[in-house]
Design a protein around this motif. Structure first.
Motif, PDB file in Angstrom:
ATOM      1  N   LEU A  22       0.831  -1.209   0.000  1.00 32.72           N
ATOM      2  CA  LEU A  22       0.000   0.000   0.000  1.00 32.72           C
ATOM      3  C   LEU A  22       0.865   1.260   0.000  1.00 32.72           C
ATOM      4  O   LEU A  22       0.502   2.276  -0.586  1.00 32.72           O
ATOM      5  N   LEU A  23       2.034   1.179   0.632  1.00 33.09           N
ATOM      6  CA  LEU A  23       2.914   2.351   0.731  1.00 33.09           C
ATOM      7  C   LEU A  23       3.860   2.450  -0.457  1.00 33.09           C
ATOM      8  O   LEU A  23       4.966   2.960  -0.335  1.00 33.09           O
ATOM      9  N   SER A  24       3.430   1.957  -1.607  1.00 34.48           N
ATOM     10  CA  SER A  24       4.263   2.052  -2.816  1.00 34.48           C
ATOM     11  C   SER A  24       4.325   3.498  -3.292  1.00 34.48           C
ATOM     12  O   SER A  24       3.356   4.247  -3.169  1.00 34.48           O
ATOM     13  N   PRO A  25       5.475   3.914  -3.832  1.00 37.45           N
ATOM     14  CA  PRO A  25       5.649   5.324  -4.232  1.00 37.45           C
ATOM     15  C   PRO A  25       4.642   5.815  -5.267  1.00 37.45           C
ATOM     16  O   PRO A  25       4.240   6.975  -5.242  1.00 37.45           O
ATOM     17  N   CYS A  26       4.212   4.950  -6.181  1.00 34.36           N
ATOM     18  CA  CYS A  26       3.365   5.438  -7.275  1.00 34.36           C
ATOM     19  C   CYS A  26       1.894   5.512  -6.908  1.00 34.36           C
ATOM     20  O   CYS A  26       1.091   6.033  -7.674  1.00 34.36           O
ATOM     21  N   GLY A  27       1.505   4.975  -5.741  1.00 37.33           N
ATOM     22  CA  GLY A  27       0.096   4.953  -5.415  1.00 37.33           C
ATOM     23  C   GLY A  27      -0.298   5.688  -4.164  1.00 37.33           C
ATOM     24  O   GLY A  27      -1.389   6.262  -4.097  1.00 37.33           O
TER      25      GLY A  27
END
Length: 227
Positions: A22-27
């Protein structure tokens, strides 16, 4: 036939994978805006928590289905489980190294193009959770593919449990984000967003751990090539 034991260590790893996914940079940078839109102007912490739980329910619905389908692969070739688990573990560890070294992989989709209902309200956050779960796959493809390989090598019960834990892991920071939006904690949200590239690399370490764990499990299984 005895009851199947739940692999709690695998569940814990899956939960952590969900958090990092969930803590991905693109989202993640877009998530506070979605929460603010769906919950409207009269936003409270209680409403944010309820919205987060509904959104998490949507994630669980998506990923438990994926887990069931992925783990069903073992049913068709149970005699190859140890070989598959070993190969999958090595692939997962390799994908983890790619993330640590920041090797770019093609994105399947971008959350920027996420299309959901334009109606506001708590119920629509359930629909948003369904859509966000599918769209987020593109932002965290190595993690998602690793979960597929893990589920396919661990049997139906553990495969579904892993994906439910994965969805719950996504739901915790998602709900926390909703509360921070409700409390207008803009600086905290900005700090989390700024940290996502570093967290992305840390999630690579997690995948290496998952891969090595799968290799370890494969070594505990007898090799059976014949009937």
């Amino acid at each position: 036939m005895g009851a199947v034991a739940i692999d709690m260590f695998g569940v814990a790893l899956s939960f952590a994978a969900g958090v990092f996914s969930l803590l991905s940079p693109c989202g993640y940078a877009l998530l506070p805006g979605y929460f603010s839109y769906y919950l409207g102007s009269n936003l409270s912490s209680r409403k944010a928590i309820l919205g987060g739980l509904l959104c998490t329910a949507g994630l669980v619905a998506v990923f438990s289905t994926v887990g069931a389908l992925a783990s069903a692969l073992e049913v068709f070739s149970p005699q190859l489980t140890s070989i598959f688990s070993l190969t999958a573990g090595l692939i997962v560890a390799l994908m983890g190294l790619f993330m640590i070294l920041e090797v770019r992989v093609p994105q399947i989709s971008k959350i920027t193009f996420l299309k959901t209902s334009q109606k506001r309200g708590l119920f629509n956050l359930l629909i948003f959770g369904l859509a966000y779960g599918m769209a987020s796959v593109g932002c965290s493809a190595p993690i998602f593919l690793s979960m597929i390989l893990y589920a396919a090598s661990r049997g139906f019960i553990n495969g579904v449990a892993a994906f439910v834990a994965f969805a719950a892991g996504m739901g915790v920071p998602l709900t926390l984000t909703g509360v921070l939006v409700a409390e207008a904690r803009v600086l905290i949200l900005k700090k989390i967003t700024d940290l996502t590239p570093r967290l992305h690399r840390i999630s690579g370490l997690l995948l290496v751990a998952v891969g090595l764990y799968m290799v370890y499990l494969s070594a505990q299984q007898p090799l059976q090539l014949g009937s």
